[in-house]
Write a protein that holds these residues in place. Structure first.
Motif, PDB file in Angstrom:
ATOM      1  N   LYS A  40       0.543  -1.574  -0.329  1.00 46.93           N
ATOM      2  CA  LYS A  40       0.209   0.218   0.029  1.00 46.93           C
ATOM      3  C   LYS A  40       0.817   0.854   0.156  1.00 46.93           C
ATOM      4  CE  LYS A  40      -3.806  -2.265   0.802  1.00 46.93           C
ATOM      5  NZ  LYS A  40      -4.003  -2.976  -0.679  1.00 46.93           N
ATOM      6  N   PRO A  41       0.790   2.357  -1.112  1.00 49.16           N
ATOM      7  CA  PRO A  41       1.207   3.339  -0.400  1.00 49.16           C
ATOM      8  C   PRO A  41       1.911   3.581   0.567  1.00 49.16           C
ATOM      9  CG  PRO A  41      -0.572   3.689  -2.066  1.00 49.16           C
ATOM     10  CD  PRO A  41      -1.110   2.495  -1.340  1.00 49.16           C
ATOM     11  N   PHE A  42       0.597   3.953   2.001  1.00 57.65           N
ATOM     12  CA  PHE A  42       1.455   4.422   3.273  1.00 57.65           C
ATOM     13  C   PHE A  42       2.428   3.308   3.579  1.00 57.65           C
ATOM     14  CE2 PHE A  42       0.784   4.409   7.584  1.00 57.65           C
ATOM     15  CZ  PHE A  42       0.699   5.425   7.732  1.00 57.65           C
ATOM     16  N   ALA A  43       2.069   2.348   3.698  1.00 57.25           N
ATOM     17  CA  ALA A  43       3.486   1.000   3.703  1.00 57.25           C
ATOM     18  C   ALA A  43       4.941   1.495   3.559  1.00 57.25           C
ATOM     19  CB  ALA A  43       3.067  -0.115   3.742  1.00 57.25           C
ATOM     20  N   ARG A  44       4.739   2.350   1.964  1.00 55.32           N
ATOM     21  CA  ARG A  44       5.555   2.035   0.677  1.00 55.32           C
ATOM     22  C   ARG A  44       6.633   3.405   1.562  1.00 55.32           C
ATOM     23  NH1 ARG A  44       5.857  -0.080  -3.789  1.00 55.32           N
ATOM     24  NH2 ARG A  44       3.610  -0.193  -3.930  1.00 55.32           N
ATOM     25  N   ALA A  45       5.467   5.145   1.515  1.00 57.78           N
ATOM     26  CA  ALA A  45       6.351   5.883   2.175  1.00 57.78           C
ATOM     27  C   ALA A  45       7.091   5.279   3.836  1.00 57.78           C
ATOM     28  CB  ALA A  45       5.466   6.956   2.621  1.00 57.78           C
ATOM     29  N   MET A  46       6.514   4.642   4.699  1.00 55.08           N
ATOM     30  CA  MET A  46       7.023   4.418   5.854  1.00 55.08           C
ATOM     31  C   MET A  46       8.297   3.352   5.699  1.00 55.08           C
ATOM     32  SD  MET A  46       4.936   6.134   7.733  1.00 55.08           S
ATOM     33  CE  MET A  46       5.660   5.679   9.924  1.00 55.08           C
ATOM     34  N   ARG A  47       8.055   2.465   4.514  1.00 53.68           N
ATOM     35  CA  ARG A  47       9.563   2.142   4.004  1.00 53.68           C
ATOM     36  C   ARG A  47      10.401   3.137   3.808  1.00 53.68           C
ATOM     37  NH1 ARG A  47       7.651  -3.509   2.223  1.00 53.68           N
ATOM     38  NH2 ARG A  47       6.192  -3.681   3.902  1.00 53.68           N
ATOM     39  N   ALA A  48       9.430   4.194   2.871  1.00 50.04           N
ATOM     40  CA  ALA A  48      11.173   5.133   2.574  1.00 50.04           C
ATOM     41  C   ALA A  48      11.800   5.823   3.489  1.00 50.04           C
ATOM     42  CB  ALA A  48      10.323   6.215   1.399  1.00 50.04           C
ATOM     43  N   GLU A  49      10.600   6.729   4.006  1.00 49.69           N
ATOM     44  CA  GLU A  49      11.063   7.517   5.991  1.00 49.69           C
ATOM     45  C   GLU A  49      11.965   6.349   6.456  1.00 49.69           C
ATOM     46  OE1 GLU A  49       8.841   8.894   9.261  1.00 49.69           O
ATOM     47  OE2 GLU A  49       7.893   9.253   7.333  1.00 49.69           O
ATOM     48  N   ARG A  50      11.573   5.024   6.949  1.00 47.39           N
ATOM     49  CA  ARG A  50      12.453   4.372   7.933  1.00 47.39           C
ATOM     50  C   ARG A  50      14.211   4.027   6.694  1.00 47.39           C
ATOM     51  NH1 ARG A  50       8.411   1.271   8.857  1.00 47.39           N
ATOM     52  NH2 ARG A  50       8.967  -0.857   7.554  1.00 47.39           N
ATOM     53  N   LEU A  51      13.768   4.261   5.742  1.00 49.44           N
ATOM     54  CA  LEU A  51      15.127   3.340   4.611  1.00 49.44           C
ATOM     55  C   LEU A  51      15.941   4.509   4.921  1.00 49.44           C
ATOM     56  CD1 LEU A  51      16.665   1.623   2.948  1.00 49.44           C
ATOM     57  CD2 LEU A  51      15.626   2.934   0.988  1.00 49.44           C
ATOM     58  N   ALA A  52      15.543   5.775   4.894  1.00 50.65           N
ATOM     59  CA  ALA A  52      16.261   7.607   4.517  1.00 50.65           C
ATOM     60  C   ALA A  52      17.152   7.527   6.107  1.00 50.65           C
ATOM     61  CB  ALA A  52      14.712   8.372   3.897  1.00 50.65           C
ATOM     62  N   ALA A  53      16.637   7.375   7.074  1.00 47.86           N
ATOM     63  CA  ALA A  53      16.917   8.014   8.593  1.00 47.86           C
ATOM     64  C   ALA A  53      18.087   6.364   8.874  1.00 47.86           C
ATOM     65  CB  ALA A  53      15.868   7.622   9.103  1.00 47.86           C
ATOM     66  N   THR A  54      17.766   5.242   8.387  1.00 51.69           N
ATOM     67  CA  THR A  54      19.027   5.015   8.752  1.00 51.69           C
ATOM     68  C   THR A  54      20.150   4.640   7.668  1.00 51.69           C
ATOM     69  OG1 THR A  54      17.445   2.433   9.314  1.00 51.69           O
ATOM     70  CG2 THR A  54      19.602   2.096   8.492  1.00 51.69           C
ATOM     71  N   VAL A  55      19.764   5.033   6.335  1.00 54.27           N
ATOM     72  CA  VAL A  55      20.765   5.580   5.142  1.00 54.27           C
ATOM     73  C   VAL A  55      21.506   7.089   6.197  1.00 54.27           C
ATOM     74  CG1 VAL A  55      21.629   6.538   3.090  1.00 54.27           C
ATOM     75  CG2 VAL A  55      20.070   4.093   3.386  1.00 54.27           C
ATOM     76  N   LEU A  56      21.217   7.703   6.527  1.00 51.70           N
ATOM     77  CA  LEU A  56      21.692   9.150   6.870  1.00 51.70           C
ATOM     78  C   LEU A  56      22.144   9.035   8.030  1.00 51.70           C
ATOM     79  CD1 LEU A  56      18.692  11.077   5.170  1.00 51.70           C
ATOM     80  CD2 LEU A  56      21.038  11.611   4.577  1.00 51.70           C
ATOM     81  N   ARG A  57      21.649   7.912   8.687  1.00 51.74           N
ATOM     82  CA  ARG A  57      22.500   7.398   9.961  1.00 51.74           C
ATOM     83  C   ARG A  57      23.943   7.069  10.397  1.00 51.74           C
ATOM     84  NH1 ARG A  57      17.339   6.445  12.127  1.00 51.74           N
ATOM     85  NH2 ARG A  57      18.141   4.397  12.244  1.00 51.74           N
ATOM     86  N   ALA A  58      24.455   6.512   8.734  1.00 54.68           N
ATOM     87  CA  ALA A  58      24.984   5.677   8.753  1.00 54.68           C
ATOM     88  C   ALA A  58      26.439   6.741   8.440  1.00 54.68           C
ATOM     89  CB  ALA A  58      25.306   4.783   7.131  1.00 54.68           C
ATOM     90  N   PRO A  59      27.479   5.981   9.277  1.00 50.97           N
ATOM     91  CA  PRO A  59      28.596   6.337   8.459  1.00 50.97           C
ATOM     92  C   PRO A  59      29.420   6.199   8.034  1.00 50.97           C
ATOM     93  CG  PRO A  59      28.450   4.838  11.469  1.00 50.97           C
ATOM     94  CD  PRO A  59      27.509   4.879   9.868  1.00 50.97           C
ATOM     95  N   ALA A  60      29.145   5.546   7.138  1.00 53.17           N
ATOM     96  CA  ALA A  60      29.923   5.628   5.864  1.00 53.17           C
ATOM     97  C   ALA A  60      29.193   6.392   5.142  1.00 53.17           C
ATOM     98  CB  ALA A  60      29.159   3.991   4.957  1.00 53.17           C
ATOM     99  N   LEU A  61      28.059   7.158   4.782  1.00 49.44           N
ATOM    100  CA  LEU A  61      27.872   8.255   4.879  1.00 49.44           C
ATOM    101  C   LEU A  61      28.340   9.150   4.819  1.00 49.44           C
ATOM    102  CD1 LEU A  61      25.748   8.696   2.454  1.00 49.44           C
ATOM    103  CD2 LEU A  61      23.780   9.169   3.692  1.00 49.44           C
ATOM    104  N   ALA A  62      28.080   9.791   5.996  1.00 47.01           N
ATOM    105  CA  ALA A  62      29.243  10.528   6.956  1.00 47.01           C
ATOM    106  C   ALA A  62      31.115  10.882   6.115  1.00 47.01           C
ATOM    107  CB  ALA A  62      28.894  10.684   8.290  1.00 47.01           C
ATOM    108  N   ARG A  63      31.377   9.693   6.048  1.00 43.54           N
ATOM    109  CA  ARG A  63      32.504   9.808   5.574  1.00 43.54           C
ATOM    110  C   ARG A  63      32.868   9.588   4.228  1.00 43.54           C
ATOM    111  NH1 ARG A  63      32.892   5.411   8.979  1.00 43.54           N
ATOM    112  NH2 ARG A  63      32.716   4.070   7.129  1.00 43.54           N
TER     113      ARG A  63
END
Length: 67
Positions: free
Chosen positions: A25-48
Protein backbone atom coordinates in the motif's frame (compact mmCIF):
# COMPACT_ATOMS: atom_id res chain seq x y z
CA UNK A 1 18.05 -28.48 -15.39
CA UNK A 2 18.55 -26.71 -18.69
CA UNK A 3 19.21 -23.04 -19.34
CA UNK A 4 15.59 -22.78 -20.50
CA UNK A 5 14.37 -24.19 -17.17
CA UNK A 6 16.49 -21.66 -15.31
CA UNK A 7 15.10 -18.81 -17.40
CA UNK A 8 11.55 -20.00 -16.73
CA UNK A 9 12.18 -20.14 -12.99
CA UNK A 10 13.75 -16.68 -13.06
CA UNK A 11 10.77 -15.26 -14.95
CA UNK A 12 8.35 -16.87 -12.49
CA UNK A 13 10.30 -15.48 -9.52
CA UNK A 14 10.29 -11.99 -11.04
CA UNK A 15 6.53 -12.20 -11.58
CA UNK A 16 6.02 -13.27 -7.95
CA UNK A 17 8.16 -10.43 -6.63
CA UNK A 18 6.43 -7.88 -8.89
CA UNK A 19 3.05 -9.04 -7.60
CA UNK A 20 4.18 -8.66 -3.98
CA UNK A 21 5.60 -5.20 -4.65
CA UNK A 22 2.33 -4.11 -6.28
CA UNK A 23 0.55 -5.30 -3.14
CA UNK A 24 2.38 -2.82 -0.88
CA UNK A 25 0.00 0.00 0.00
CA UNK A 26 1.19 3.58 -0.67
CA UNK A 27 1.21 4.44 3.04
CA UNK A 28 3.34 1.39 3.84
CA UNK A 29 5.69 2.25 0.96
CA UNK A 30 6.05 5.82 2.32
CA UNK A 31 6.78 4.53 5.82
CA UNK A 32 9.44 2.18 4.45
CA UNK A 33 11.00 5.05 2.53
CA UNK A 34 11.09 7.14 5.69
CA UNK A 35 12.74 4.35 7.70
CA UNK A 36 15.23 3.68 4.91
CA UNK A 37 16.21 7.35 4.67
CA UNK A 38 16.66 7.62 8.45
CA UNK A 39 18.83 4.48 8.50
CA UNK A 40 20.98 5.51 5.55
CA UNK A 41 21.44 9.09 6.72
CA UNK A 42 22.70 7.85 10.12
CA UNK A 43 25.24 5.48 8.55
CA UNK A 44 28.85 6.35 9.44
CA UNK A 45 29.96 5.33 5.95
CA UNK A 46 27.71 8.01 4.46
CA UNK A 47 29.21 10.67 6.71
CA UNK A 48 32.69 9.70 5.49
CA UNK A 49 31.73 9.43 1.83
CA UNK A 50 32.92 11.98 -0.66
CA UNK A 51 30.40 10.83 -3.25
CA UNK A 52 27.08 9.02 -2.89
CA UNK A 53 25.10 7.71 -5.83
CA UNK A 54 21.42 6.79 -5.75
CA UNK A 55 18.97 5.72 -8.38
CA UNK A 56 15.64 7.34 -9.18
CA UNK A 57 13.00 4.96 -7.96
CA UNK A 58 10.23 3.74 -10.20
CA UNK A 59 6.69 4.51 -8.96
CA UNK A 60 6.34 1.07 -7.35
CA UNK A 61 9.71 1.22 -5.58
CA UNK A 62 10.70 2.78 -2.28
CA UNK A 63 11.38 6.49 -2.75
CA UNK A 64 15.06 7.39 -2.28
CA UNK A 65 14.65 11.13 -2.92
CA UNK A 66 14.99 12.03 0.80
CA UNK A 67 18.45 10.47 0.81
Amino acid sequence: MTAHDGADRKQALRATIAERVRGIKPFARAMRAERLAATVLRAPALARARLVLCYRAMPDEIDVDPI
